[in-house]
Design a protein around this motif. Structure first.
Motif, PDB file in Angstrom:
ATOM      1  N   ASP A 122       2.181 -24.945 -36.789  1.00 38.00           N
ATOM      2  CA  ASP A 122       1.106 -24.441 -35.938  1.00 38.00           C
ATOM      3  C   ASP A 122      -0.205 -24.323 -36.705  1.00 38.00           C
ATOM      4  O   ASP A 122      -1.291 -24.529 -36.144  1.00 38.00           O
ATOM      5  N   THR A 139      -3.717 -26.346 -35.978  1.00 39.19           N
ATOM      6  CA  THR A 139      -4.982 -25.610 -35.882  1.00 39.19           C
ATOM      7  C   THR A 139      -6.042 -26.253 -36.757  1.00 39.19           C
ATOM      8  O   THR A 139      -7.201 -26.414 -36.344  1.00 39.19           O
ATOM      9  N   ARG A 151       1.225 -27.420 -29.883  1.00 35.00           N
ATOM     10  CA  ARG A 151       1.522 -27.530 -31.310  1.00 35.00           C
ATOM     11  C   ARG A 151       0.953 -26.349 -32.094  1.00 35.00           C
ATOM     12  O   ARG A 151       1.469 -25.990 -33.145  1.00 35.00           O
ATOM     13  N   MET A 152      -0.128 -25.778 -31.590  1.00 34.33           N
ATOM     14  CA  MET A 152      -0.743 -24.621 -32.236  1.00 34.33           C
ATOM     15  C   MET A 152      -0.064 -23.308 -31.849  1.00 34.33           C
ATOM     16  O   MET A 152      -0.368 -22.267 -32.428  1.00 34.33           O
ATOM     17  N   ARG A 153       0.782 -23.373 -30.834  1.00 36.27           N
ATOM     18  CA  ARG A 153       1.434 -22.183 -30.287  1.00 36.27           C
ATOM     19  C   ARG A 153       0.390 -21.183 -29.788  1.00 36.27           C
ATOM     20  O   ARG A 153       0.513 -19.975 -29.948  1.00 36.27           O
TER      21      ARG A 153
END
Length: 290
Positions: free
Chosen positions: A85, A89, A182-184
């Motif tokens: 994550d 970012t 994907r970054m949650r």
């Protein structure tokens, strides 16, 4: 059919482009980023390092490859693997920071606000190049470009600020959707990051242009609060240095996650950084650049 990317420098701003002067000035003060306008009828470049923004937004293999670059860089530079994550970012930051300038710099320098949907932008991160297909742009009634093809005249400065907010949101929203899982992160957390990229990219350019105070003033007008989907205000404030000097800073709406690699080395605008540490970091930076 895949289109081979032109050699570096092959694309040139269009002589009649309403945005060319802003992108030329960008290259002068920040040579690490060049914006190249695609001529009418030409396709955006592909291959040889280029990534289409719409394919990043799609969240598939091209996004995986884009993020893998960040994973390799973190491992090489810091000797440790970053959390997935965190890597995602970093990847969004490294796209969104320059992408915001495609819109905000022509607004700040020329009073012109282009629209760039994600299918009109490509990025070559290794070479520091962005390619765009210029279409419509907003401007004020007294702008000499008001009669150019693609111009949309708006009545006043606040209407032009509305155009900036809308144009940045139009470009970033699909990318937030692509990177978000994907970054949650989702919703407000993603738009907090978008707010930070918008503010901090133009703030940095303002410093390079020698117009930091004017940039800060314009960003405060652009983001006064309650301008959804953006989070909060431009959030500038002033600290006092050891010699009584003014030290501008701001409070980020999001965390860049760098602390996960170096907990002791947080960013100067990080919500985790106290004012005492900010003053130390800012005065140290001023001393090294004096």
């Amino acid at each position: 059919m895949s289109i081979t990317a032109p050699a570096p420098g092959a694309l040139r701003p269009l002589p009649a482009s309403p945005l060319a002067a802003a992108y030329t000035r960008l290259a002068e003060v920040f040579p690490s980023l060049r914006v190249e306008e695609v001529r009418p009828g030409e396709a955006l470049p592909e291959g040889a390092g280029w990534t289409r923004a719409d394919r990043l937004a799609a969240g598939g293999a091209e996004l995986d490859a884009f993020i893998a670059w960040d994973a390799e860089q973190v491992l090489r530079d810091y000797g440790q693997a970053g959390r997935p994550d965190v890597i995602a970012t970093f990847g969004l930051h490294r796209y969104a920071w320059p992408a915001c300038l495609l819109i905000t710099l022509p607004w700040f320098l020329l009073g012109r606000v282009p629209r760039f949907p994600v299918d009109q932008v490509a990025y070559d991160r290794a070479e520091g190049r962005m390619a765009v297909r210029t279409g419509t742009f907003a401007c004020l009634p007294d702008d000499p470009a008001a009669g150019m093809p693609g111009a949309r005249v708006v009545p006043d400065e606040e209407a032009l600020r509305d155009e900036v907010r809308a144009a940045v949101a139009e470009h970033l929203e699909p990318l937030l959707a692509g990177f978000g899982p994907r970054m949650r992160r989702r919703g407000r957390a993603l738009w907090g990051m978008a707010t930070d990229e918008l503010v901090e990219s133009l703030w940095y350019l303002g410093h390079l242009l020698g117009e930091e105070q004017r940039v800060m003033t314009e960003l405060e007008r652009l983001l006064p609060g309650a301008t959804r989907p953006y989070v909060g205000t431009a959030a500038f404030r002033e600290l006092t240095g050891p010699q009584g000097e003014a030290l501008p800073t701001r409070d980020r709406a999001s965390c860049c996650m760098f602390y996960t690699l170096r907990p002791e080395d947080t960013c100067v605008t990080c919500p985790r950084t106290c004012d005492t540490d900010r003053v130390s970091k800012l005065t140290a930076t001023a001393a090294t650049t004096a």
